[in-house]
Design a protein around this motif. Structure first.
Motif, PDB file in Angstrom:
ATOM      1  N   GLN A 156       0.833  -1.203   0.000  1.00  0.00           N
ATOM      2  CA  GLN A 156       0.000   0.000   0.000  1.00  0.00           C
ATOM      3  C   GLN A 156       0.867   1.253   0.000  1.00  0.00           C
ATOM      4  N   ARG A 157       0.381   2.245  -0.703  1.00  0.00           N
ATOM      5  CA  ARG A 157       0.959   3.585  -0.672  1.00  0.00           C
ATOM      6  C   ARG A 157      -0.204   4.558  -0.553  1.00  0.00           C
ATOM      7  N   PRO A 158       0.005   5.716   0.031  1.00  0.00           N
ATOM      8  CA  PRO A 158      -1.109   6.642   0.241  1.00  0.00           C
ATOM      9  C   PRO A 158      -1.539   7.341  -1.040  1.00  0.00           C
ATOM     10  N   ALA A 159      -2.802   7.740  -1.056  1.00  0.00           N
ATOM     11  CA  ALA A 159      -3.319   8.497  -2.199  1.00  0.00           C
ATOM     12  C   ALA A 159      -2.763   9.911  -2.225  1.00  0.00           C
ATOM     13  N   PHE A 160      -2.391  10.424  -1.038  1.00  0.00           N
ATOM     14  CA  PHE A 160      -1.916  11.809  -0.931  1.00  0.00           C
ATOM     15  C   PHE A 160      -0.615  11.851  -0.131  1.00  0.00           C
ATOM     16  N   ASP A 161       0.298  12.728  -0.543  1.00  0.00           N
ATOM     17  CA  ASP A 161       1.554  12.898   0.182  1.00  0.00           C
ATOM     18  C   ASP A 161       1.333  13.567   1.536  1.00  0.00           C
ATOM     19  N   TRP A 162       0.483  14.582   1.541  1.00  0.00           N
ATOM     20  CA  TRP A 162       0.203  15.356   2.763  1.00  0.00           C
ATOM     21  C   TRP A 162      -1.196  14.985   3.220  1.00  0.00           C
ATOM     22  N   ARG A 163      -1.293  14.431   4.426  1.00  0.00           N
ATOM     23  CA  ARG A 163      -2.578  14.012   4.985  1.00  0.00           C
ATOM     24  C   ARG A 163      -2.674  14.582   6.396  1.00  0.00           C
ATOM     25  N   GLU A 164      -3.393  15.668   6.515  1.00  0.00           N
ATOM     26  CA  GLU A 164      -3.504  16.306   7.826  1.00  0.00           C
ATOM     27  C   GLU A 164      -4.961  16.596   8.141  1.00  0.00           C
ATOM     28  N   LEU A 165      -5.326  16.304   9.370  1.00  0.00           N
ATOM     29  CA  LEU A 165      -6.711  16.452   9.816  1.00  0.00           C
ATOM     30  C   LEU A 165      -6.715  17.253  11.101  1.00  0.00           C
ATOM     31  N   TYR A 166      -7.149  18.519  10.996  1.00  0.00           N
ATOM     32  CA  TYR A 166      -7.227  19.369  12.180  1.00  0.00           C
ATOM     33  C   TYR A 166      -8.603  19.178  12.800  1.00  0.00           C
ATOM     34  N   ASN A 167      -8.705  18.158  13.614  1.00  0.00           N
ATOM     35  CA  ASN A 167      -9.951  17.797  14.266  1.00  0.00           C
ATOM     36  C   ASN A 167      -9.569  17.139  15.580  1.00  0.00           C
ATOM     37  N   TYR A 168     -10.248  17.501  16.648  1.00  0.00           N
ATOM     38  CA  TYR A 168      -9.799  17.161  17.994  1.00  0.00           C
ATOM     39  C   TYR A 168      -9.271  15.722  18.141  1.00  0.00           C
ATOM     40  N   PRO A 169      -9.987  14.697  17.707  1.00  0.00           N
ATOM     41  CA  PRO A 169      -9.473  13.334  17.928  1.00  0.00           C
ATOM     42  C   PRO A 169      -8.132  13.086  17.241  1.00  0.00           C
ATOM     43  N   ALA A 170      -7.920  13.724  16.085  1.00  0.00           N
ATOM     44  CA  ALA A 170      -6.708  13.466  15.308  1.00  0.00           C
ATOM     45  C   ALA A 170      -5.532  14.326  15.744  1.00  0.00           C
ATOM     46  N   CYS A 171      -5.752  15.251  16.658  1.00  0.00           N
ATOM     47  CA  CYS A 171      -4.658  16.104  17.119  1.00  0.00           C
ATOM     48  C   CYS A 171      -3.710  15.366  18.068  1.00  0.00           C
ATOM     49  N   ASP A 172      -4.148  14.234  18.590  1.00  0.00           N
ATOM     50  CA  ASP A 172      -3.274  13.410  19.415  1.00  0.00           C
ATOM     51  C   ASP A 172      -2.268  12.706  18.496  1.00  0.00           C
ATOM     52  N   PRO A 173      -0.954  12.941  18.673  1.00  0.00           N
ATOM     53  CA  PRO A 173       0.029  12.388  17.727  1.00  0.00           C
ATOM     54  C   PRO A 173      -0.003  10.870  17.594  1.00  0.00           C
ATOM     55  N   GLU A 174      -0.265  10.162  18.703  1.00  0.00           N
ATOM     56  CA  GLU A 174      -0.277   8.699  18.638  1.00  0.00           C
ATOM     57  C   GLU A 174      -1.479   8.201  17.836  1.00  0.00           C
ATOM     58  N   THR A 175      -2.647   8.820  18.065  1.00  0.00           N
ATOM     59  CA  THR A 175      -3.826   8.465  17.270  1.00  0.00           C
ATOM     60  C   THR A 175      -3.594   8.770  15.795  1.00  0.00           C
ATOM     61  N   ALA A 176      -3.010   9.933  15.527  1.00  0.00           N
ATOM     62  CA  ALA A 176      -2.735  10.322  14.141  1.00  0.00           C
ATOM     63  C   ALA A 176      -1.799   9.332  13.463  1.00  0.00           C
ATOM     64  N   LEU A 177      -0.830   8.798  14.203  1.00  0.00           N
ATOM     65  CA  LEU A 177       0.084   7.810  13.628  1.00  0.00           C
ATOM     66  C   LEU A 177      -0.680   6.553  13.237  1.00  0.00           C
ATOM     67  N   ILE A 178      -1.531   6.074  14.112  1.00  0.00           N
ATOM     68  CA  ILE A 178      -2.333   4.886  13.807  1.00  0.00           C
ATOM     69  C   ILE A 178      -3.247   5.144  12.617  1.00  0.00           C
ATOM     70  N   TRP A 179      -3.766   6.369  12.520  1.00  0.00           N
ATOM     71  CA  TRP A 179      -4.658   6.738  11.418  1.00  0.00           C
ATOM     72  C   TRP A 179      -3.904   7.129  10.153  1.00  0.00           C
ATOM     73  N   ARG A 180      -2.580   7.081  10.178  1.00  0.00           N
ATOM     74  CA  ARG A 180      -1.728   7.354   9.001  1.00  0.00           C
ATOM     75  C   ARG A 180      -1.836   8.805   8.538  1.00  0.00           C
ATOM     76  N   LEU A 181      -1.950   9.723   9.467  1.00  0.00           N
ATOM     77  CA  LEU A 181      -1.959  11.155   9.168  1.00  0.00           C
ATOM     78  C   LEU A 181      -0.544  11.667   9.370  1.00  0.00           C
ATOM     79  N   ASN A 182       0.149  11.937   8.270  1.00  0.00           N
ATOM     80  CA  ASN A 182       1.595  12.133   8.378  1.00  0.00           C
ATOM     81  C   ASN A 182       2.017  13.556   8.707  1.00  0.00           C
TER      82      ASN A 182
END
Length: 586
Positions: A156-182
């Motif tokens: 697998q490779r991502p559809a997008f190089d930059w994947r960022e989600l400014y939304n409270y649950p995703a602001c936690d770095p560990e959660t973002a890592l699991i969710w593949r938000l780079n």
């Protein structure tokens, strides 16, 4: 002899049919193998694998290294087979984030780039063990004492190089890592999170950072935008090319200062070196109307023309960096007779568009126009980012049902037009409308726009709301249906939808459905999550004056509960503290 061959073939078919047994009765014969000198990513990935494997199977894996693997014929290799990925087909970002999972001769291999190898571990447990990370307070780890996997070939490779989600649950770095938000590396602060991404020098609305009005406005008012007869510090004047040396010098100064900063809280998987220099317009619609700029607007057929000409020249001084600039509000229309330089990346913002349906399903002129602009930008450059907006910024708690179908339709549109990255802006305020579910779905779509978003939404509801899930699903389906023909915009108040999806009768029905869910739910955590949805409807009820004296008290009580529970300090982005709201309705 034929009988023996038949038995061997039968055994091979049996193994192929029933897969590879990693654990039986909570025990495993497998060795977890890494390189003799593993990278930080390999070491972290191996630890995560061992931890999750133990949680799933109850088995503690023995760890080994490449030098002693031969003593065990069964092994799980972490990071040894990156050569299975053809790096020549990947750009820098994809190579960093891509991963491969495969089996061979009863062995399991997981490898990838700096973040990719970690993503690969989480993918393995999601895809083959059924683990789910819906939210920080909703994680599902199945217990599988007899853990068998099929033959695997999963690249697998991502559809997008930059994947960022400014939304409270995703602001936690560990959660973002699991969710593949780079690009989600945030610091926790009082009341939420602050953005901390060192790969960007500045992030947005940075023109005044490099041409500060407090330094130049009095002596050189012509450096700033003209409105009517005077010059005002609203935007810079992009026709004043004599300011470019000042801007370049200040960027160099900031680059030097940035290189000296240390951030011990930054996770090791983050990109620490500056990749992007942002130079972009300020956050207002007051473009310059001086004669030179007006000529530029005519020359390029767009107010973006003079901006791009200016930014291209800045970028020529920084060939080793990508310079980003906004195409925002008045500058969304692509210019003619000019293209972004090779190291200039356009951040195209869809701030004016409606959100109740995918852009491709909308018949409104502004939505069709944005699609045309996106296509035109994509023909000018393959360096396009999208800045997307996912909530109501004036009313965080107002139900804003731009969920699975809307997000998938729009993200597919971006992917299909060769967009390289997406910044999905919500809020770092907990308790906002559908925050957890929307964040989970968007994170999945940013990796794979073709995943089954509707099924993801249903799975989330089933797990996040437990006994009340049937009623929450009914509510979500109904509010989507009711809002489909409304002009759902990110700044409109609830009162604008009093004849639409937030009418008194609709809100009453939504509350009836959710109260049914509350009635059948005994577990405290699920009751709280349903109450969070009801609090958003209480907000609408109060704002739109749908209350009696008696119901007002209960609505205020519910809303105060949510404010206290989720530490909500603001009901909107600008000048809307919770105290201001309560003072009006108490």
């Amino acid at each position: 002899m034929k009988k023996i061959i038949f038995i061997v073939l039968l055994l091979l078919l049996f193994v192929k049919s029933f897969g590879i047994e990693l654990a039986r009765d909570g025990r495993s014969e497998y060795l977890l193998v890494m390189a003799d000198n593993p990278t930080l990513s390999e070491d972290f990935a191996a630890k995560e694998f061992a931890n999750l494997f133990e949680q799933v199977t109850g088995s503690v894996l023995e760890r080994g290294s490449a030098s002693n693997v031969n003593r065990n014929p069964r092994a799980i290799y972490i990071g040894h087979s990156y050569d299975q990925i053809d790096e020549s087909t990947l750009d820098e970002f994809s190579a960093t984030d891509a991963f491969v999972i495969f089996t061979e001769k009863n062995n399991l291999y997981i490898s990838g780039g700096k973040r990719g190898i970690i993503y690969g571990v989480y993918e393995f447990f999601e895809a083959y063990a059924g683990c789910r990370w819906f939210a920080t307070d909703c994680i599902k780890i199945p217990q599988i004492k007899n853990f068998t996997i099929p033959e695997i070939s999963n690249f697998q490779r991502p559809a997008f190089d930059w994947r960022e989600l400014y939304n409270y649950p995703a602001c936690d770095p560990e959660t973002a890592l699991i969710w593949r938000l780079n690009r989600n590396t945030y610091n926790k602060i009082e009341g939420g999170y602050s953005r901390n991404v060192p790969s960007w020098l500045g992030f947005v609305h940075t023109a005044f950072r490099y041409l500060p009005p407090e330094e130049w406005q009095d002596s050189n008012p012509e450096f700033y935008s003209r409105r009517h007869k005077d010059r005002r510090k609203l935007q810079i004047c992009y026709s004043r090319k004599e300011t470019i040396p000042i801007v370049v010098e200040n960027i160099k100064k900031h680059l030097s200062e940035h290189s000296k900063k240390e951030n011990p809280t930054l996770p090791f998987w983050a990109d620490k070196d500056v990749l992007y220099i942002d130079f972009s317009q300020m956050d207002c619609e007051y473009w310059c109307i001086c004669p030179e700029c007006l000529k530029g607007y005519i020359k390029y057929g767009s107010k973006m023309g003079p901006i791009l000409e200016y930014v291209n020249e800045i970028a020529s001084f920084f060939p080793d960096y990508t310079v980003t600039t906004l195409s925002y509000w008045y500058s969304v229309k692509p210019p003619q007779n000019i293209k972004p330089a090779d190291n200039v990346r356009i951040v195209l913002c869809n701030i004016k568009n409606y959100r109740s349906r995918p852009l491709t399903a909308s018949h409104y002129l502004k939505d069709r126009q944005f699609i045309r602009y996106l296509e035109e930008w994509s023909s000018l450059s393959d360096n396009i980012f999208i800045w997307d907006y996912t909530i109501n910024f004036n009313h965080y708690l107002m139900p804003f049902p731009n969920l699975a179908e809307v997000q998938q339709g729009n993200i597919r549109l971006f992917r299909d037009n060769n967009v390289k990255g997406v910044f999905s802006q919500g809020t770092n305020t907990a308790g906002s409308s559908f925050a957890q579910m929307r964040a989970y779905i968007i994170s999945k779509l940013l990796w794979n726009p073709d995943c089954d978003a509707v099924s993801l939404e249903k799975e989330f509801i089933d797990n996040y709301y437990g006994e009340a899930s049937e009623y929450v699903q009914e509510y979500v389906d109904l509010i989507k249906k009711k809002s489909y023909n409304d002009k759902l915009w990110i700044y409109n108040p609830p009162s604008l939808y009093m004849l639409g999806y937030l009418s008194a009768s609709n809100v009453k029905r939504y509350r009836e459905i959710l109260n049914q869910g509350l009635h059948v739910t005994s577990e405290a955590i699920y009751r709280e999550r349903v109450k969070e949805l009801l609090a958003s409807l209480a907000y609408v009820t109060l704002y739109n004056n749908y209350f009696s004296k008696k119901s007002r008290e209960s609505d205020l009580e519910l809303l105060e509960w949510a404010v206290d529970k989720y530490q909500i300090k603001w009901f909107g982005e600008v000048d809307y503290p919770t105290e201001k709201f309560f003072a009006k309705y108490r």
